[in-house]
Design a protein around this motif. Structure first.
Motif, short mmCIF file in Angstrom:
data_model
loop_
_atom_site.label_atom_id
_atom_site.label_comp_id
_atom_site.label_asym_id
_atom_site.label_seq_id
_atom_site.Cartn_x
_atom_site.Cartn_y
_atom_site.Cartn_z
N THR A 1 1.11 12.43 7.96
CA THR A 1 2.41 13.07 7.92
C THR A 1 3.02 12.84 6.52
OG1 THR A 1 4.53 13.27 9.09
CG2 THR A 1 3.62 11.07 8.88
N ALA A 2 4.27 13.26 6.33
CA ALA A 2 4.97 13.05 5.05
C ALA A 2 4.16 13.64 3.89
CB ALA A 2 5.27 11.57 4.85
N ILE A 3 3.87 12.83 2.87
CA ILE A 3 3.20 13.31 1.66
C ILE A 3 1.69 13.21 1.76
CG2 ILE A 3 5.15 12.84 0.14
CD1 ILE A 3 3.71 10.20 -0.65
N ASP A 4 1.16 12.96 2.95
CA ASP A 4 -0.29 12.80 3.10
C ASP A 4 -1.02 14.06 2.64
OD1 ASP A 4 -2.56 11.37 3.84
OD2 ASP A 4 -2.66 12.34 5.79
N GLY A 5 -2.06 13.85 1.84
CA GLY A 5 -2.83 14.95 1.29
C GLY A 5 -2.50 15.28 -0.14
N TYR A 6 -1.33 14.89 -0.59
CA TYR A 6 -0.93 15.14 -1.98
C TYR A 6 -1.47 14.08 -2.95
CZ TYR A 6 2.49 18.95 -1.31
OH TYR A 6 3.10 20.15 -1.05
N PHE A 7 -1.69 12.86 -2.45
CA PHE A 7 -1.98 11.75 -3.36
C PHE A 7 -3.30 11.04 -3.04
CE2 PHE A 7 2.57 12.40 -3.61
CZ PHE A 7 2.77 12.39 -4.99
N ASP A 8 -4.23 11.79 -2.45
CA ASP A 8 -5.54 11.20 -2.19
C ASP A 8 -6.17 10.72 -3.50
OD1 ASP A 8 -5.07 11.99 0.38
OD2 ASP A 8 -6.52 13.64 0.37
N GLY A 9 -6.65 9.48 -3.50
CA GLY A 9 -7.30 8.95 -4.70
C GLY A 9 -6.37 8.34 -5.71
N HIS A 10 -5.07 8.37 -5.45
CA HIS A 10 -4.10 7.75 -6.37
C HIS A 10 -3.74 6.36 -5.82
CE1 HIS A 10 -3.35 11.18 -9.04
NE2 HIS A 10 -3.50 11.93 -7.95
N SER A 11 -4.02 5.33 -6.58
CA SER A 11 -3.89 3.96 -6.08
C SER A 11 -2.45 3.57 -5.77
CB SER A 11 -4.47 2.99 -7.11
OG SER A 11 -3.76 3.07 -8.35
N PHE A 12 -1.49 4.20 -6.43
CA PHE A 12 -0.09 3.82 -6.27
C PHE A 12 0.54 4.40 -5.01
CE2 PHE A 12 -0.46 7.42 -9.22
CZ PHE A 12 0.21 8.40 -8.50
N ALA A 13 -0.21 5.18 -4.23
CA ALA A 13 0.28 5.72 -2.97
C ALA A 13 -0.63 5.21 -1.86
CB ALA A 13 0.30 7.25 -3.00
N LEU A 14 -0.12 4.30 -1.04
CA LEU A 14 -0.92 3.59 -0.05
C LEU A 14 -0.65 4.15 1.35
CD1 LEU A 14 -0.24 -0.04 -1.35
CD2 LEU A 14 -2.26 1.37 -1.80
N PRO A 15 -1.66 4.79 1.97
CA PRO A 15 -1.46 5.32 3.33
C PRO A 15 -1.64 4.23 4.38
CG PRO A 15 -3.67 5.87 2.55
CD PRO A 15 -2.98 5.13 1.42
N VAL A 16 -0.86 4.31 5.45
CA VAL A 16 -0.98 3.34 6.54
C VAL A 16 -0.97 4.06 7.88
CG1 VAL A 16 0.18 1.51 5.22
CG2 VAL A 16 1.54 2.99 6.72
N ASN A 17 -1.48 3.38 8.87
CA ASN A 17 -1.35 3.82 10.25
C ASN A 17 0.02 3.36 10.75
OD1 ASN A 17 -1.41 4.20 13.02
ND2 ASN A 17 -3.41 3.25 13.32
N ALA A 18 0.94 4.30 10.93
CA ALA A 18 2.32 3.95 11.26
C ALA A 18 2.44 3.25 12.61
CB ALA A 18 3.19 5.20 11.24
N SER A 19 1.48 3.42 13.49
CA SER A 19 1.54 2.78 14.80
C SER A 19 0.90 1.40 14.83
CB SER A 19 0.85 3.68 15.84
OG SER A 19 -0.53 3.83 15.54
N ASP A 20 0.41 0.93 13.68
CA ASP A 20 -0.30 -0.35 13.60
C ASP A 20 0.41 -1.28 12.61
OD1 ASP A 20 -2.02 -2.48 13.46
OD2 ASP A 20 -3.71 -1.34 12.63
N PRO A 21 1.19 -2.26 13.10
CA PRO A 21 1.89 -3.17 12.19
C PRO A 21 0.94 -3.89 11.22
CG PRO A 21 2.74 -3.41 14.40
CD PRO A 21 1.53 -2.53 14.51
N ALA A 22 -0.29 -4.17 11.65
CA ALA A 22 -1.24 -4.85 10.76
C ALA A 22 -1.59 -3.97 9.57
CB ALA A 22 -2.51 -5.22 11.53
N SER A 23 -1.72 -2.67 9.80
CA SER A 23 -1.99 -1.75 8.69
C SER A 23 -0.83 -1.72 7.71
CB SER A 23 -2.24 -0.34 9.25
OG SER A 23 -2.40 0.60 8.22
N ILE A 24 0.39 -1.72 8.24
CA ILE A 24 1.58 -1.74 7.37
C ILE A 24 1.64 -3.06 6.60
CG2 ILE A 24 4.10 -1.60 7.34
CD1 ILE A 24 3.89 -0.06 10.04
N ALA A 25 1.36 -4.16 7.28
CA ALA A 25 1.39 -5.48 6.62
C ALA A 25 0.36 -5.56 5.51
CB ALA A 25 1.16 -6.58 7.65
N ASP A 26 -0.84 -5.06 5.76
CA ASP A 26 -1.89 -5.10 4.73
C ASP A 26 -1.47 -4.32 3.49
OD1 ASP A 26 -3.48 -6.62 6.37
OD2 ASP A 26 -4.75 -4.95 7.03
N ALA A 27 -0.85 -3.15 3.70
CA ALA A 27 -0.41 -2.35 2.55
C ALA A 27 0.72 -3.04 1.80
CB ALA A 27 0.04 -0.96 3.03
N MET A 28 1.64 -3.67 2.54
CA MET A 28 2.71 -4.43 1.89
C MET A 28 2.12 -5.51 0.99
SD MET A 28 5.42 -5.02 5.02
CE MET A 28 6.63 -3.78 5.51
#
Length: 391
Positions: free
Chosen positions: A320-347
């Protein structure tokens, strides 16, 4: 010199005298292209009819009541139709018939009609365009359009016809376009990917040594913006002894403030800072380590590009959101919004790799890819697509 094309926009998301607090995206697109196109807006607002009318609606086709008036950009109106999808197609067809009468009374017939959502305005616009033999276009707004496609398979034939008949289509995001075409197929009309414009699109050089994580949203939207998921992610990091600060900017009522305080209670590293003006938000972005907003649903999320142009790497929700615009750009980190562990890892990744991510973001600021999110490019692409479709 050829006469400027007249574009008639039908939108439920245009600030008007009935509801001024709507999102300003469509109005900005209109304003940005007013130097090369003439625009007439039909701004639509829905209200429920009397409950007693429901039985009559089941038995027969009750005429659509429309209360219309003029405003600065054209015509704003209230049409009377039930929510929750009741008689969805019927009432939008009736709105299309109203549009036919409205257009016939205009001093000049438009060269193109554009409906600013496939599953709502698009149904009415196709009806009117076919009757008047005027070409039409669409914008695709992922949150609303994909939700209807998921929940209303009975509308598939109708929406496929709307999509296939459009001469130009402006998806606001790649994920939304994929969601629509996966269900309805790829149409023959011209597709122009169109990021949403923001006035905060001038790059600021990233600052080293940020002061922690930052999120920005109105507290009324805390559930949709996933404050609970962010709090749970912070809790996971606290257990491992890595608890970053998370500052949240956003106003709200006293009740909304209390709801959010209850969600973050026991997490002292999360601070609710209240409302800030746009300059203060931009300054806070410039001073932070990374921006985080793992929304549950988001059509585009202007705040992500505003953060990027403020020199701030972003953590965004995959799918959702900007997904698909920044594939391969390191400064944009995608997460699974329903998984707190995924959010924590990206943080944690954003904090540990701050210098690296900000260096990559600084390089991006000067790239052609960045320009597509700035107003001159957005305006040029929008105008070109409209002119092409208007023939």
């Amino acid at each position: 010199m050829a006469e400027r094309k007249l574009i008639l926009h039908v939108s439920g998301d245009f600030p008007d005298t009935i509801e001024e607090a709507k999102t300003k995206v469509i109005r900005q697109l209109v304003d940005l292209t007013a130097d090369r196109l003439d625009h007439h807006i039909v701004s639509i607002n829905r209200t429920d009819p009397p409950a007693a009318q429901l039985l009559s609606e089941v038995v027969t086709r009750v005429p659509l009541r429309v209360d219309a008036d003029s405003f600065e950009y054209g015509t704003n109106l209230i049409y009377h139709a039930y929510g929750r999808g009741l008689f969805h197609r019927r009432k939008l067809h009736q709105l299309g018939d109203w549009l036919v009468d409205h257009i016939r009374q205009m001093p000049r017939q438009p060269d193109l009609i554009i409906g600013h959502k496939l599953a709502f305005e698009g149904i009415a616009v196709r009806r009117a365009a076919q009757e008047l033999e005027i070409p039409y276009g669409l914008s695709i707004q992922g949150d609303s359009d994909t939700k209807v496609l998921d929940l209303r398979p009975d509308l598939g034939t109708e929406l496929n016809a709307v999509l296939q008949g459009a001469r130009v289509i402006f998806p606001f995001s790649p994920w939304a376009w994929s969601g629509v075409t996966n269900k309805l197929g790829v149409p023959g009309g011209k597709c122009v990917m169109l990021p949403c414009p923001t006035d905060l699109d001038q790059p600021l050089a990233p600052s080293a040594g940020g002061n922690g994580l930052l999120s920005v949203f109105h507290l009324a939207s805390h559930d949709r913006k996933n404050l609970g998921g962010m709090a749970r992610a912070i809790a996971l990091l606290e257990k491992s002894g890595r608890s970053p600060d998370l500052n949240i900017i956003g106003g709200g009522s006293s009740a909304q403030q209390a709801e959010c305080e209850a969600i973050v209670r026991g997490r002292p590293s999360i601070r609710l800072l209240g409302a800030r003006d746009r300059n203060e938000v931009r300054a806070a972005m410039s001073a932070a380590t990374a921006f985080v907003l793992p929304s549950r649903r988001e059509t585009f999320g202007l705040v992500f590009t505003e953060a990027l142009f403020a020199g701030l790497p972003v953590i965004y929700p995959k799918g959702t959101a900007i997904d698909g615009y920044f594939d391969g750009h390191s400064f944009a980190l995608p997460v699974n919004a329903s998984d707190p562990a995924s959010i924590a890892d990206a943080m944690q990744e954003a904090i540990q790799r701050e210098d690296e991510l900000k260096a990559a973001l600084s390089d991006w600021h000067h790239s052609s890819h960045a320009k597509q999110f700035q107003r001159p490019s957005i305006a040029a692409n929008f105008a070109a697509g409209l002119i092409h479709a208007a023939g």
